[in-house]
Design a protein around this motif. Structure first.
Motif, PDB file in Angstrom:
ATOM      1  N   ALA A 185       5.091  -4.670 -13.661  1.00  0.00           N
ATOM      2  CA  ALA A 185       6.733  -5.557 -13.509  1.00  0.00           C
ATOM      3  C   ALA A 185       6.786  -6.796 -12.602  1.00  0.00           C
ATOM      4  O   ALA A 185       7.170  -7.744 -12.716  1.00  0.00           O
ATOM      5  CB  ALA A 185       8.215  -4.700 -13.256  1.00  0.00           C
ATOM      6  N   GLN A 186       5.546  -6.595 -11.775  1.00  0.00           N
ATOM      7  CA  GLN A 186       5.573  -7.838 -10.601  1.00  0.00           C
ATOM      8  C   GLN A 186       4.337  -8.711 -11.246  1.00  0.00           C
ATOM      9  O   GLN A 186       3.904  -9.592 -10.410  1.00  0.00           O
ATOM     10  CB  GLN A 186       5.864  -7.266  -9.098  1.00  0.00           C
ATOM     11  CG  GLN A 186       6.328  -6.734  -8.537  1.00  0.00           C
ATOM     12  CD  GLN A 186       7.536  -7.239  -8.303  1.00  0.00           C
ATOM     13  OE1 GLN A 186       7.947  -8.544  -8.528  1.00  0.00           O
ATOM     14  NE2 GLN A 186       8.311  -6.402  -8.739  1.00  0.00           N
ATOM     15  N   GLY A 187       3.700  -8.317 -12.092  1.00  0.00           N
ATOM     16  CA  GLY A 187       2.254  -9.257 -12.387  1.00  0.00           C
ATOM     17  C   GLY A 187       2.020  -9.162 -11.319  1.00  0.00           C
ATOM     18  O   GLY A 187       0.613  -9.927 -10.624  1.00  0.00           O
ATOM     19  N   ALA A 188       1.181  -8.072 -10.524  1.00  0.00           N
ATOM     20  CA  ALA A 188       0.672  -7.910  -9.057  1.00  0.00           C
ATOM     21  C   ALA A 188      -0.791  -7.200 -10.134  1.00  0.00           C
ATOM     22  O   ALA A 188      -0.756  -5.982 -11.222  1.00  0.00           O
ATOM     23  CB  ALA A 188       1.143  -6.914  -8.489  1.00  0.00           C
ATOM     24  N   ARG A 189      -1.058  -7.704  -9.400  1.00  0.00           N
ATOM     25  CA  ARG A 189      -3.162  -6.685 -10.072  1.00  0.00           C
ATOM     26  C   ARG A 189      -2.759  -4.980  -9.189  1.00  0.00           C
ATOM     27  O   ARG A 189      -2.270  -4.709  -8.159  1.00  0.00           O
ATOM     28  CB  ARG A 189      -4.442  -6.973  -8.946  1.00  0.00           C
ATOM     29  CG  ARG A 189      -4.412  -8.658  -9.804  1.00  0.00           C
ATOM     30  CD  ARG A 189      -5.762  -9.540  -9.491  1.00  0.00           C
ATOM     31  NE  ARG A 189      -6.064  -9.891  -7.587  1.00  0.00           N
ATOM     32  CZ  ARG A 189      -6.210  -9.580  -6.728  1.00  0.00           C
ATOM     33  NH1 ARG A 189      -7.395  -8.268  -6.621  1.00  0.00           N
ATOM     34  NH2 ARG A 189      -6.187  -9.840  -5.478  1.00  0.00           N
ATOM     35  N   LEU A 190      -3.707  -3.748  -9.326  1.00  0.00           N
ATOM     36  CA  LEU A 190      -3.700  -2.770  -8.837  1.00  0.00           C
ATOM     37  C   LEU A 190      -4.873  -2.147  -9.066  1.00  0.00           C
ATOM     38  O   LEU A 190      -5.750  -2.604  -9.880  1.00  0.00           O
ATOM     39  CB  LEU A 190      -2.785  -2.264  -9.763  1.00  0.00           C
ATOM     40  CG  LEU A 190      -2.666  -0.237 -10.236  1.00  0.00           C
ATOM     41  CD1 LEU A 190      -1.460  -0.323  -8.817  1.00  0.00           C
ATOM     42  CD2 LEU A 190      -2.471   0.673 -11.099  1.00  0.00           C
ATOM     43  N   ILE A 191      -4.704  -1.038  -7.739  1.00  0.00           N
ATOM     44  CA  ILE A 191      -6.222  -0.766  -8.046  1.00  0.00           C
ATOM     45  C   ILE A 191      -5.623   0.581  -7.677  1.00  0.00           C
ATOM     46  O   ILE A 191      -4.142   0.788  -6.000  1.00  0.00           O
ATOM     47  CB  ILE A 191      -6.512  -0.910  -5.998  1.00  0.00           C
ATOM     48  CG1 ILE A 191      -6.808  -2.793  -6.117  1.00  0.00           C
ATOM     49  CG2 ILE A 191      -7.740  -0.511  -5.620  1.00  0.00           C
ATOM     50  CD1 ILE A 191      -6.945  -3.885  -4.953  1.00  0.00           C
ATOM     51  N   ARG A 245      11.479  -1.166  -5.710  1.00  0.00           N
ATOM     52  CA  ARG A 245      11.916  -2.214  -4.747  1.00  0.00           C
ATOM     53  C   ARG A 245      11.046  -2.270  -3.312  1.00  0.00           C
ATOM     54  O   ARG A 245      10.370  -3.298  -3.412  1.00  0.00           O
ATOM     55  CB  ARG A 245      12.817  -1.155  -3.904  1.00  0.00           C
ATOM     56  CG  ARG A 245      14.447  -0.706  -4.615  1.00  0.00           C
ATOM     57  CD  ARG A 245      15.605  -0.425  -4.012  1.00  0.00           C
ATOM     58  NE  ARG A 245      15.552   0.728  -2.836  1.00  0.00           N
ATOM     59  CZ  ARG A 245      16.117   1.390  -3.964  1.00  0.00           C
ATOM     60  NH1 ARG A 245      16.714   1.877  -4.800  1.00  0.00           N
ATOM     61  NH2 ARG A 245      15.293   2.720  -3.532  1.00  0.00           N
ATOM     62  N   ALA A 246       9.811  -1.409  -3.423  1.00  0.00           N
ATOM     63  CA  ALA A 246       8.705  -1.370  -2.778  1.00  0.00           C
ATOM     64  C   ALA A 246       8.136  -2.116  -3.151  1.00  0.00           C
ATOM     65  O   ALA A 246       6.748  -2.704  -2.060  1.00  0.00           O
ATOM     66  CB  ALA A 246       8.057  -0.285  -2.299  1.00  0.00           C
ATOM     67  N   ALA A 247       7.585  -2.578  -4.741  1.00  0.00           N
ATOM     68  CA  ALA A 247       6.189  -2.918  -4.997  1.00  0.00           C
ATOM     69  C   ALA A 247       7.398  -4.808  -5.199  1.00  0.00           C
ATOM     70  O   ALA A 247       6.050  -5.867  -5.550  1.00  0.00           O
ATOM     71  CB  ALA A 247       5.858  -2.304  -6.393  1.00  0.00           C
ATOM     72  N   ALA A 248       8.232  -4.998  -4.628  1.00  0.00           N
ATOM     73  CA  ALA A 248       9.105  -6.690  -5.142  1.00  0.00           C
ATOM     74  C   ALA A 248       7.895  -7.215  -4.699  1.00  0.00           C
ATOM     75  O   ALA A 248       7.726  -7.131  -4.025  1.00  0.00           O
ATOM     76  CB  ALA A 248      10.457  -6.110  -4.912  1.00  0.00           C
ATOM     77  N   GLY A 249       7.508  -8.385  -5.021  1.00  0.00           N
ATOM     78  CA  GLY A 249       7.353  -9.366  -4.522  1.00  0.00           C
ATOM     79  C   GLY A 249       5.829  -9.563  -4.421  1.00  0.00           C
ATOM     80  O   GLY A 249       4.678 -10.194  -3.824  1.00  0.00           O
ATOM     81  N   SER A 250       4.839  -8.519  -4.634  1.00  0.00           N
ATOM     82  CA  SER A 250       3.802  -8.375  -4.470  1.00  0.00           C
ATOM     83  C   SER A 250       3.280  -8.271  -5.212  1.00  0.00           C
ATOM     84  O   SER A 250       2.886  -9.071  -6.254  1.00  0.00           O
ATOM     85  CB  SER A 250       3.163  -6.275  -3.917  1.00  0.00           C
ATOM     86  OG  SER A 250       4.258  -6.140  -3.973  1.00  0.00           O
ATOM     87  N   ASP A 251       1.359  -9.275  -4.466  1.00  0.00           N
ATOM     88  CA  ASP A 251       0.440 -10.316  -5.823  1.00  0.00           C
ATOM     89  C   ASP A 251      -0.376  -8.490  -5.648  1.00  0.00           C
ATOM     90  O   ASP A 251      -0.945  -8.751  -6.533  1.00  0.00           O
ATOM     91  CB  ASP A 251      -0.622 -10.750  -4.448  1.00  0.00           C
ATOM     92  CG  ASP A 251       0.800 -11.855  -4.451  1.00  0.00           C
ATOM     93  OD1 ASP A 251       1.171 -12.387  -5.425  1.00  0.00           O
ATOM     94  OD2 ASP A 251       1.077 -11.916  -3.067  1.00  0.00           O
ATOM     95  N   ILE A 255       0.517  -1.358  -0.111  1.00  0.00           N
ATOM     96  CA  ILE A 255      -0.011   0.247   0.069  1.00  0.00           C
ATOM     97  C   ILE A 255       0.714   0.973   0.133  1.00  0.00           C
ATOM     98  O   ILE A 255       1.580   1.395   0.963  1.00  0.00           O
ATOM     99  CB  ILE A 255      -1.333   0.361   1.159  1.00  0.00           C
ATOM    100  CG1 ILE A 255      -1.818  -1.802   1.322  1.00  0.00           C
ATOM    101  CG2 ILE A 255      -1.987   1.018   1.106  1.00  0.00           C
ATOM    102  CD1 ILE A 255      -2.204  -1.205   2.706  1.00  0.00           C
ATOM    103  N   PHE A 256       0.383   1.936  -0.723  1.00  0.00           N
ATOM    104  CA  PHE A 256       1.741   3.183  -1.020  1.00  0.00           C
ATOM    105  C   PHE A 256       0.883   4.523  -0.432  1.00  0.00           C
ATOM    106  O   PHE A 256      -0.270   4.567  -0.693  1.00  0.00           O
ATOM    107  CB  PHE A 256       2.014   3.574  -2.794  1.00  0.00           C
ATOM    108  CG  PHE A 256       3.365   2.958  -3.037  1.00  0.00           C
ATOM    109  CD1 PHE A 256       4.401   2.868  -3.169  1.00  0.00           C
ATOM    110  CD2 PHE A 256       2.877   1.495  -3.841  1.00  0.00           C
ATOM    111  CE1 PHE A 256       5.368   2.319  -3.820  1.00  0.00           C
ATOM    112  CE2 PHE A 256       3.854   0.583  -4.354  1.00  0.00           C
ATOM    113  CZ  PHE A 256       5.126   1.389  -3.760  1.00  0.00           C
ATOM    114  N   GLY A 257       0.932   4.673   0.082  1.00  0.00           N
ATOM    115  CA  GLY A 257       0.787   6.108   0.999  1.00  0.00           C
ATOM    116  C   GLY A 257      -0.926   5.502   2.073  1.00  0.00           C
ATOM    117  O   GLY A 257      -1.495   6.080   2.367  1.00  0.00           O
TER     118      GLY A 257
END
Length: 332
Positions: free
Chosen positions: A114-120, A74-80, A15-17
């Motif tokens: 880049a992480q293949g993560a879903r985005l909200i 870096r912060a998003a690394a490994g995120s689903d 979660i950014f912010g």
């Protein structure tokens, strides 16, 4: 990337912010579901208040500044799942609308890809590239960048968000306590206040995977003018200050003077009285859920959430602005 059907405990949500007003409610909603949560903020040392919202080790904090793309990656690394709650209401120092709400949103979206993560992504009602307000234009450009990178992203546009730590109702309650008269910019502008807990629940459902991609507009059950909302605040707090509708021309001049003074004093003016010319432009525009969103079910009700009325929540935290606090009996 894991799917929305995977166990929450196996999924990492960044979660950014996540340390702000809305962020702490989103963290709480996700922690209760069992997700692993990473909070990406500029000052990780200042997010200790989030730790009690989950079990030991469930919530961690990392440093990230959306103006610096490497820190976002870096912060998003490994995120689903990646959630962007970053936004500002006025420009201060290096925190400007375009780097934060446009380029910052783009950086987060591309990191999610880049992480293949879903985005909200959380934007705001009124986001419009043709808006006279730079805030609203950069919100719209941020949405455009998000959808370009992640076409199936979930975007939420809330109206004014209220809750115990909000900067809207608390501000007017404080103004009514401090001043004998309330000059009001945009007195007849319409708002649809939405409870922070409802917005957090909508975001949590998107993380669960039960909300499909698209742009959703989130508003409460009541539409009120700004004057009506201020009158309700005064009724709850036991105040009776005269409300004077300030013409927009005078309001723009006043805002220009205040902005200049704020810069000359290096930001030492009380936040309570600071208003910018860009905010004056925003106050000229209604802030309510559109008819199209209602017709297409892109609302709280459309995703199965019954909106909470502001009248049911405000007395629970505005009592502190009464003359005798919680011991002051006020008939609302």
């Amino acid at each position: 990337m894991t799917t929305g059907t995977a166990l929450p405990s196996s999924q990492l949500v960044t979660i950014f912010g996540g340390s702000g007003f809305l962020g702490r409610h989103v963290v709480r909603a996700l922690a209760r579901r069992g997700y692993r949560i990473r909070v990406a903020v500029r000052r990780p040392d200042l997010v200790g208040h989030l730790q009690p919202l989950g079990v030991v080790g469930q919530i961690t904090a990392v440093q990230a500044n959306v103006r610096f793309r490497d820190s976002v990656t870096r912060a998003a690394a490994g995120s689903d799942v990646v959630i962007n709650l970053v936004g500002i209401l006025q420009e201060t120092g290096r925190q400007n609308f375009s780097p934060v709400q446009h380029q910052g949103a783009q950086a987060i979206a591309e990191a999610a890809v880049a992480q293949g993560a879903r985005l909200i992504h959380v934007s705001a009602i009124g986001a419009d590239k043709a808006s006279p307000s730079l805030y609203a234009r950069t919100k719209a450009l941020g949405e455009e960048a998000v959808l370009t990178a992640v076409p199936d992203a979930v975007i939420f546009r809330p109206s004014i968000v209220f809750g115990q730590e909000d900067g809207f109702f608390n501000r007017f309650a404080a103004l009514a306590r401090a001043f004998p008269v309330l000059p009001l910019v945009g007195a007849e502008t319409k708002f649809q206040p939405v409870f922070v807990g409802d917005v957090a629940e909508a975001i949590a459902r998107a993380v669960d995977g039960t909300v499909r991609g698209g742009v959703y507009e989130l508003g409460g059950p009541e539409v009120r003018t700004l004057r009506q909302l201020v009158d309700e605040v005064q009724a709850i707090t036991g105040r009776n200050r005269p409300v004077i509708a300030l013409p927009f021309g005078i309001a723009r001049l006043q805002a220009a003077v205040i902005e200049t003074l704020d810069k000359l004093t290096f930001g030492l003016l009380p936040d309570l009285i600071v208003i910018t010319r860009d905010q004056v432009k925003l106050l000229a525009l209604d802030n309510v859920v559109s008819g199209a969103a209602k017709a297409e079910g892109r609302t709280l009700e459309g995703i199965g959430i019954i909106p909470t009325a502001h009248q049911a929540i405000l007395p629970g935290y505005l009592w502190r602005f009464r003359k005798s606090g919680q011991f002051d009996e006020v008939r609302v």
